[in-house]
Write a protein that holds these residues in place. Structure first.
Motif, mmCIF file in Angstrom:
data_model
loop_
_atom_site.group_PDB
_atom_site.id
_atom_site.type_symbol
_atom_site.label_atom_id
_atom_site.label_comp_id
_atom_site.label_asym_id
_atom_site.label_seq_id
_atom_site.Cartn_x
_atom_site.Cartn_y
_atom_site.Cartn_z
ATOM 1 N N GLY A 1 8.222 9.052 -4.976
ATOM 2 C CA GLY A 1 9.435 8.988 -5.779
ATOM 3 C C GLY A 1 9.237 8.494 -7.195
ATOM 4 N N GLU A 2 8.121 7.796 -7.475
ATOM 5 C CA GLU A 2 7.832 7.318 -8.828
ATOM 6 C C GLU A 2 6.557 7.995 -9.329
ATOM 7 O OE1 GLU A 2 7.651 6.526 -12.103
ATOM 8 O OE2 GLU A 2 9.171 5.055 -11.495
ATOM 9 N N PRO A 3 6.664 8.992 -10.210
ATOM 10 C CA PRO A 3 5.479 9.733 -10.649
ATOM 11 C C PRO A 3 4.553 8.944 -11.570
ATOM 12 C CG PRO A 3 7.518 10.987 -11.016
ATOM 13 C CD PRO A 3 7.905 9.577 -10.721
ATOM 14 N N ASN A 4 5.082 7.931 -12.254
ATOM 15 C CA ASN A 4 4.271 7.177 -13.196
ATOM 16 C C ASN A 4 3.380 6.197 -12.438
ATOM 17 O OD1 ASN A 4 3.746 4.706 -14.984
ATOM 18 N ND2 ASN A 4 4.510 6.195 -16.481
ATOM 19 N N LEU A 5 2.073 6.394 -12.492
ATOM 20 C CA LEU A 5 1.136 5.609 -11.694
ATOM 21 C C LEU A 5 1.183 4.127 -12.043
ATOM 22 C CD1 LEU A 5 -1.172 5.325 -9.675
ATOM 23 C CD2 LEU A 5 -2.770 5.953 -11.521
ATOM 24 N N LEU A 6 1.162 3.794 -13.318
ATOM 25 C CA LEU A 6 1.163 2.389 -13.717
ATOM 26 C C LEU A 6 2.458 1.700 -13.285
ATOM 27 C CD1 LEU A 6 -0.440 2.559 -17.286
ATOM 28 C CD2 LEU A 6 -1.492 1.821 -15.146
ATOM 29 N N ARG A 7 3.585 2.374 -13.493
ATOM 30 C CA ARG A 7 4.868 1.783 -13.110
ATOM 31 C C ARG A 7 4.966 1.650 -11.591
ATOM 32 N NH1 ARG A 7 7.959 4.704 -16.392
ATOM 33 N NH2 ARG A 7 7.691 3.133 -18.001
ATOM 34 N N ARG B 1 2.677 -1.320 -10.496
ATOM 35 C CA ARG B 1 3.286 -2.602 -10.871
ATOM 36 C C ARG B 1 4.466 -2.934 -9.976
ATOM 37 N NH1 ARG B 1 6.937 -2.058 -15.790
ATOM 38 N NH2 ARG B 1 8.147 -1.175 -14.058
ATOM 39 N N ASP B 2 5.351 -1.965 -9.775
ATOM 40 C CA ASP B 2 6.558 -2.210 -8.983
ATOM 41 C C ASP B 2 6.218 -2.498 -7.521
ATOM 42 O OD1 ASP B 2 7.990 -1.784 -11.266
ATOM 43 O OD2 ASP B 2 8.698 0.220 -10.721
ATOM 44 N N ALA B 3 5.253 -1.753 -6.968
ATOM 45 C CA ALA B 3 4.897 -1.945 -5.564
ATOM 46 C C ALA B 3 4.312 -3.337 -5.327
ATOM 47 C CB ALA B 3 3.904 -0.872 -5.123
ATOM 48 N N LEU B 4 3.390 -3.752 -6.188
ATOM 49 C CA LEU B 4 2.747 -5.052 -6.000
ATOM 50 C C LEU B 4 3.724 -6.198 -6.263
ATOM 51 C CD1 LEU B 4 -0.731 -4.347 -7.646
ATOM 52 C CD2 LEU B 4 -0.109 -4.307 -5.220
ATOM 53 N N VAL C 1 0.838 -1.205 0.000
ATOM 54 C CA VAL C 1 0.000 0.000 0.000
ATOM 55 C C VAL C 1 0.874 1.256 0.000
ATOM 56 C CG1 VAL C 1 -1.689 1.332 1.317
ATOM 57 C CG2 VAL C 1 -1.951 -1.154 1.089
ATOM 58 N N GLU C 2 1.934 1.252 0.816
ATOM 59 C CA GLU C 2 2.828 2.404 0.846
ATOM 60 C C GLU C 2 3.459 2.639 -0.526
ATOM 61 O OE1 GLU C 2 5.672 1.754 3.911
ATOM 62 O OE2 GLU C 2 4.243 2.112 5.547
ATOM 63 N N GLY C 3 3.787 1.548 -1.211
ATOM 64 C CA GLY C 3 4.373 1.683 -2.538
ATOM 65 C C GLY C 3 3.433 2.308 -3.542
ATOM 66 N N LEU C 4 2.133 2.080 -3.371
ATOM 67 C CA LEU C 4 1.153 2.665 -4.282
ATOM 68 C C LEU C 4 1.127 4.185 -4.200
ATOM 69 C CD1 LEU C 4 -1.869 0.213 -3.776
ATOM 70 C CD2 LEU C 4 -0.173 0.197 -5.614
ATOM 71 N N PHE C 5 1.556 4.734 -3.068
ATOM 72 C CA PHE C 5 1.511 6.185 -2.855
ATOM 73 C C PHE C 5 2.903 6.814 -2.765
ATOM 74 C CE2 PHE C 5 -2.459 4.472 -1.196
ATOM 75 C CZ PHE C 5 -3.402 5.312 -1.773
#
Length: 316
Positions: free
Chosen positions: A284-290, A293-296, A277-281
């Motif tokens: 540091g990564e402005p691209n939402l899709l990237r 994907r990276d967080a999950l 969940v923290e990774g979704l927000f």
């Protein structure tokens, strides 16, 4: 008043087999009057003979080994250009790199740092992986860096150029950055002015065993990264405080640091979900899709505490 001209600053340590390629890629640029300075940081290989063969075309400085930051600082001190372009001796540039960089600085007087993508290659120079960084960031990045503890999809040293006036304001790179001096350039300069990103791959990043960038990290590399990120946050906060800038960084906002710690220690299901969940927000990564994907993906692959005992013991 801004200085004129452009200086290319190459740092070299035991890359005699590569440095000639780096220099040649600069000499072949269409900017004929570019100043080229190579600082050899105490090499013990064939670097001296390679560098001395360039005669007056390149200014060469030989110094005792002191690390990448010291080598870059020495090169800047001996340079005269109003634009400073950095190049690691094991990398090289594509045609048009310098002209594109000059045009970007001239078009955007508020910009302190210009960068572009690099094409990763294998040690023999053949392309591998996708150009980096994948996400490009331009404009005022200071709010983003404040929220992410200074992390963003930053470029490598050989993709970075800065304005001389910004260098003078920031001062020399602290010599604690014996490696990864680009962490200072990309972490500090966004607080001194805007950033301009060029979308093309205008250089080549050679991947080998000495690189900081690599597809997979082992335990030792994860620990090195965490220590490096902590020192970078501390150095940035000292800089911000010294220059009376209001921003401050907190390591608790550094998502890659938290994920590295989780990779070393292992996580239970609740912590895995929390990190996802923290990774979704993560700012540091402005691209939402990237970012999603990276967080999950990263959270899914985190080890459980009881699964990789050998891995955890090695980390200790």
């Amino acid at each position: 008043m801004e200085r004129q001209g452009i200086s290319v600053l190459i740092n070299n340590y035991n890359y005699g087999r590569f440095v000639g390629h780096a220099i040649d890629s600069v000499l072949s640029q269409e900017i004929a009057d570019a100043e080229i300075i190579v600082v050899d940081d105490g090499s013990s290989d064939e670097s001296r003979s390679v560098l001395e063969a360039y005669d007056s075309r390149v200014k060469v400085i030989f110094q005792e080994n002191a690390g990448q930051a010291a080598a870059i600082n020495a090169a800047v001190k001996s340079s005269s250009g109003g634009i400073l372009c950095f190049l690691d001796a094991d990398d090289w540039w594509a045609p048009g790199k310098l002209s594109a960089t000059i045009a970007a600085f001239r078009s955007h007087p508020e910009v302190s740092l210009v960068y572009h993508r690099l094409q990763p290659t294998s040690i023999d120079g053949s392309p591998t992986l996708k150009p980096i960084p994948r996400t490009l960031c331009s404009g005022d990045l200071s709010p983003q860096l404040t929220k992410s503890a200074g992390w963003w999809p930053f470029p490598m040293t050989s993709a970075v150029s800065v304005r001389r006036s910004a260098w003078d304001a920031a001062g020399p790179i602290p010599e604690q950055f014996r490696i990864s001096a680009d962490a200072w350039l990309t972490g500090i300069y966004p607080f001194l002015g805007d950033v301009a990103a060029l979308p093309d791959s205008l250089g080549f990043y050679r991947i080998h065993n000495n690189n900081w960038y690599r597809p997979i990290d082992d335990v030792s590399m994860l620990k090195r990264r965490m220590a490096h990120w902590q020192r970078s946050v501390e150095a940035t906060n000292r800089f911000l405080s010294f220059h009376d800038l209001p921003a401050r960084l907190s390591l608790s906002d550094h998502y890659p640091y938290q994920m590295a710690a989780a990779e070393l220690d292992g996580v239970n299901a609740r912590t895995r979900l929390k990190l996802a969940v923290e990774g979704l927000f993560f700012a540091g990564e402005p691209n939402l899709l990237r970012r999603t994907r990276d967080a999950l993906r990263s959270a899914y692959h985190l080890p459980r505490p009881s699964r990789d005992v050998g891995f955890s013991e090695a980390a200790k």
